[in-house]
Structures are given as structure tokens and as C-alpha cells.
Design a protein around this motif. Structure first.
Motif, PDB file in Angstrom:
ATOM      1  N   ALA A  58       0.844  -1.195   0.000  1.00 16.48           N
ATOM      2  CA  ALA A  58       0.000   0.000   0.000  1.00 16.48           C
ATOM      3  C   ALA A  58       0.884   1.250   0.000  1.00 16.48           C
ATOM      4  O   ALA A  58       2.105   1.165   0.132  1.00 16.48           O
ATOM      5  N   GLU A  59       0.257   2.388  -0.119  1.00 18.06           N
ATOM      6  CA  GLU A  59       0.987   3.654  -0.176  1.00 18.06           C
ATOM      7  C   GLU A  59       1.676   4.005   1.148  1.00 18.06           C
ATOM      8  O   GLU A  59       2.787   4.526   1.156  1.00 18.06           O
ATOM      9  N   GLU A  60       1.025   3.734   2.273  1.00 18.97           N
ATOM     10  CA  GLU A  60       1.567   4.119   3.567  1.00 18.97           C
ATOM     11  C   GLU A  60       2.955   3.530   3.820  1.00 18.97           C
ATOM     12  O   GLU A  60       3.873   4.254   4.209  1.00 18.97           O
ATOM     13  N   PRO A  61       3.164   2.219   3.609  1.00 20.22           N
ATOM     14  CA  PRO A  61       4.510   1.680   3.828  1.00 20.22           C
ATOM     15  C   PRO A  61       5.539   2.251   2.846  1.00 20.22           C
ATOM     16  O   PRO A  61       6.690   2.484   3.220  1.00 20.22           O
ATOM     17  N   LEU A  62       5.111   2.487   1.622  1.00 23.11           N
ATOM     18  CA  LEU A  62       6.014   3.088   0.633  1.00 23.11           C
ATOM     19  C   LEU A  62       6.468   4.455   1.104  1.00 23.11           C
ATOM     20  O   LEU A  62       7.665   4.761   1.129  1.00 23.11           O
ATOM     21  N   LEU A  63       5.541   5.296   1.525  1.00 18.69           N
ATOM     22  CA  LEU A  63       5.881   6.644   1.980  1.00 18.69           C
ATOM     23  C   LEU A  63       6.721   6.613   3.250  1.00 18.69           C
ATOM     24  O   LEU A  63       7.646   7.417   3.417  1.00 18.69           O
ATOM     25  N   ALA A  64       6.428   5.679   4.143  1.00 20.50           N
ATOM     26  CA  ALA A  64       7.210   5.556   5.368  1.00 20.50           C
ATOM     27  C   ALA A  64       8.651   5.182   5.048  1.00 20.50           C
ATOM     28  O   ALA A  64       9.590   5.685   5.667  1.00 20.50           O
ATOM     29  N   PHE A  65       8.853   4.311   4.070  1.00 17.64           N
ATOM     30  CA  PHE A  65      10.202   3.908   3.694  1.00 17.64           C
ATOM     31  C   PHE A  65      10.941   5.028   2.974  1.00 17.64           C
ATOM     32  O   PHE A  65      12.118   5.263   3.204  1.00 17.64           O
ATOM     33  N   ARG A  66      10.257   5.731   2.105  1.00 15.67           N
ATOM     34  CA  ARG A  66      10.886   6.758   1.278  1.00 15.67           C
ATOM     35  C   ARG A  66      11.641   7.795   2.107  1.00 15.67           C
ATOM     36  O   ARG A  66      12.729   8.184   1.757  1.00 15.67           O
ATOM     37  N   GLY A  67      11.040   8.254   3.174  1.00 16.69           N
ATOM     38  CA  GLY A  67      11.707   9.257   3.992  1.00 16.69           C
ATOM     39  C   GLY A  67      12.154  10.438   3.160  1.00 16.69           C
ATOM     40  O   GLY A  67      11.380  11.036   2.434  1.00 16.69           O
ATOM     41  N   SER A  68      13.454  10.722   3.187  1.00 17.15           N
ATOM     42  CA  SER A  68      13.976  11.891   2.487  1.00 17.15           C
ATOM     43  C   SER A  68      14.457  11.577   1.078  1.00 17.15           C
ATOM     44  O   SER A  68      14.979  12.452   0.397  1.00 17.15           O
ATOM     45  N   GLY A  69      14.355  10.327   0.640  1.00 18.66           N
ATOM     46  CA  GLY A  69      14.745   9.984  -0.721  1.00 18.66           C
ATOM     47  C   GLY A  69      16.210   9.599  -0.829  1.00 18.66           C
ATOM     48  O   GLY A  69      16.863   9.302   0.158  1.00 18.66           O
ATOM     49  N   PRO A  70      16.744   9.605  -2.077  1.00 15.33           N
ATOM     50  CA  PRO A  70      18.127   9.169  -2.280  1.00 15.33           C
ATOM     51  C   PRO A  70      19.125  10.118  -1.631  1.00 15.33           C
ATOM     52  O   PRO A  70      18.844  11.294  -1.426  1.00 15.33           O
ATOM     53  N   SER A  71      20.315   9.572  -1.339  1.00 13.03           N
ATOM     54  CA  SER A  71      21.369  10.409  -0.768  1.00 13.03           C
ATOM     55  C   SER A  71      21.816  11.435  -1.806  1.00 13.03           C
ATOM     56  O   SER A  71      21.566  11.283  -3.010  1.00 13.03           O
ATOM     57  N   GLN A  72      22.491  12.459  -1.366  1.00  9.39           N
ATOM     58  CA  GLN A  72      22.974  13.500  -2.279  1.00  9.39           C
ATOM     59  C   GLN A  72      23.904  12.907  -3.335  1.00  9.39           C
ATOM     60  O   GLN A  72      23.821  13.265  -4.502  1.00  9.39           O
ATOM     61  N   ASP A  73      24.793  11.989  -2.936  1.00  6.26           N
ATOM     62  CA  ASP A  73      25.711  11.359  -3.893  1.00  6.26           C
ATOM     63  C   ASP A  73      24.947  10.564  -4.946  1.00  6.26           C
ATOM     64  O   ASP A  73      25.276  10.631  -6.134  1.00  6.26           O
ATOM     65  N   GLN A  74      23.938   9.822  -4.525  1.00  3.85           N
ATOM     66  CA  GLN A  74      23.140   9.052  -5.477  1.00  3.85           C
ATOM     67  C   GLN A  74      22.384   9.979  -6.415  1.00  3.85           C
ATOM     68  O   GLN A  74      22.345   9.750  -7.619  1.00  3.85           O
ATOM     69  N   GLU A  75      21.798  11.010  -5.869  1.00  2.85           N
ATOM     70  CA  GLU A  75      21.031  11.945  -6.688  1.00  2.85           C
ATOM     71  C   GLU A  75      21.919  12.642  -7.710  1.00  2.85           C
ATOM     72  O   GLU A  75      21.538  12.821  -8.866  1.00  2.85           O
ATOM     73  N   THR A  76      23.115  13.020  -7.323  1.00  2.03           N
ATOM     74  CA  THR A  76      24.058  13.696  -8.210  1.00  2.03           C
ATOM     75  C   THR A  76      24.482  12.783  -9.353  1.00  2.03           C
ATOM     76  O   THR A  76      24.710  13.248 -10.470  1.00  2.03           O
ATOM     77  N   ALA A  77      24.599  11.486  -9.097  1.00  2.00           N
ATOM     78  CA  ALA A  77      25.049  10.528 -10.111  1.00  2.00           C
ATOM     79  C   ALA A  77      23.999  10.270 -11.187  1.00  2.00           C
ATOM     80  O   ALA A  77      24.330   9.823 -12.284  1.00  2.00           O
ATOM     81  N   ILE A  78      22.736  10.556 -10.913  1.00  2.00           N
ATOM     82  CA  ILE A  78      21.661  10.279 -11.870  1.00  2.00           C
ATOM     83  C   ILE A  78      21.635  11.367 -12.942  1.00  2.00           C
ATOM     84  O   ILE A  78      21.422  12.542 -12.652  1.00  2.00           O
ATOM     85  N   LEU A  79      21.867  10.959 -14.196  1.00  2.00           N
ATOM     86  CA  LEU A  79      21.853  11.892 -15.318  1.00  2.00           C
ATOM     87  C   LEU A  79      20.451  12.104 -15.865  1.00  2.00           C
ATOM     88  O   LEU A  79      20.125  13.183 -16.365  1.00  2.00           O
ATOM     89  N   ASP A  80      19.623  11.069 -15.781  1.00  2.00           N
ATOM     90  CA  ASP A  80      18.243  11.137 -16.255  1.00  2.00           C
ATOM     91  C   ASP A  80      17.481   9.998 -15.579  1.00  2.00           C
ATOM     92  O   ASP A  80      18.088   9.030 -15.115  1.00  2.00           O
ATOM     93  N   ALA A  81      16.172  10.122 -15.539  1.00  2.00           N
ATOM     94  CA  ALA A  81      15.364   9.085 -14.904  1.00  2.00           C
ATOM     95  C   ALA A  81      13.976   9.043 -15.514  1.00  2.00           C
ATOM     96  O   ALA A  81      13.424  10.072 -15.905  1.00  2.00           O
ATOM     97  N   ASP A  82      13.445   7.838 -15.597  1.00  2.00           N
ATOM     98  CA  ASP A  82      12.053   7.635 -15.977  1.00  2.00           C
ATOM     99  C   ASP A  82      11.522   6.516 -15.080  1.00  2.00           C
ATOM    100  O   ASP A  82      11.632   5.334 -15.411  1.00  2.00           O
ATOM    101  N   VAL A  83      11.005   6.904 -13.924  1.00  2.00           N
ATOM    102  CA  VAL A  83      10.476   5.958 -12.945  1.00  2.00           C
ATOM    103  C   VAL A  83       9.030   6.358 -12.671  1.00  2.00           C
ATOM    104  O   VAL A  83       8.756   7.521 -12.379  1.00  2.00           O
ATOM    105  N   ARG A  84       8.132   5.401 -12.777  1.00  2.00           N
ATOM    106  CA  ARG A  84       6.698   5.668 -12.627  1.00  2.00           C
ATOM    107  C   ARG A  84       6.108   4.825 -11.512  1.00  2.00           C
ATOM    108  O   ARG A  84       6.613   3.770 -11.171  1.00  2.00           O
TER     109      ARG A  84
END
Length: 94
Positions: A58-84
Motif C-alpha cells: 500500500a501507499e503508507e509503507p512506501l511513503l514511510a520507507f521513502r523518507g527523504s529519498g536518495p542520498s545526495q551522492d546518489q542523486e548527483t550521479a543520476i543523469l536522467d530518470a524515468d520511474v513511474r
């Protein structure tokens, strides 16, 4: 049920290291309440592509896990994304 699926593009020379750095996230997600499946893998045909697949009760566990999202290093490494995100109304054998 929710499915999150798609891909990220990273520098091909850094892709395998990126996937390896995601191991702790994968392990943490799989241990999280409500997670049915979670994987981040190197694509077999495109050296820049990282495939993402998540399945949640369900959505609740997904949102609870997500927290603040990817680390800064991971986010910086992503050149493009298509995630749905897909909301699933029913399921059955393939």
C-alpha cells in the motif's frame, strides 16, 4: 498494491559502483513492513542504465520507507530518470 518501476541513467563507467552502493537501500527496503519486492539492477543491454522495480502492499509503507529519498551522492550521479508509480487494482498468475 503499488508498483514503482522504471530506469535511471548514470555514467556508464560508474554504473556498477552506483548499483553496488544501492545494496544497503535494497536490503533496508526488503526488510521494511509492506515491501513485497525491491530491486535496483544493472541493465544487461545498456551500460548507462539502472533498472528499478518496487512492489508495495500500500501507499503508507512506501511513503514511510521513502523518507527523504536518495542520498545526495546518489542523486548527483543520476543523469536522467524515468520511474513511474502504478496503482494495481487486481493481480493473478502470469
Amino acid at each position: 498494491m503499488l508498483i514503482v518501476a522504471g530506469h535511471l541513467l548514470v555514467d556508464p563507467s560508474a554504473r556498477d559502483a552506483y548499483v553496488a552502493e544501492c545494496r544497503a537501500v535494497v536490503e533496508s527496503a526488503r526488510a521494511a513492513a509492506g515491501c513485497l519486492d525491491f530491486t535496483i539492477t544493472a541493465d544487461t543491454a545498456d551500460p548507462a542504465r539502472v533498472n528499478v522495480y518496487e512492489r508495495w502492499e500500500a501507499e503508507e509503507p512506501l511513503l514511510a520507507f521513502r523518507g527523504s529519498g536518495p542520498s545526495q551522492d546518489q542523486e548527483t550521479a543520476i543523469l536522467d530518470a524515468d520511474v513511474r508509480r502504478y496503482e494495481i487494482a487486481s493481480e493473478g498468475p502470469a
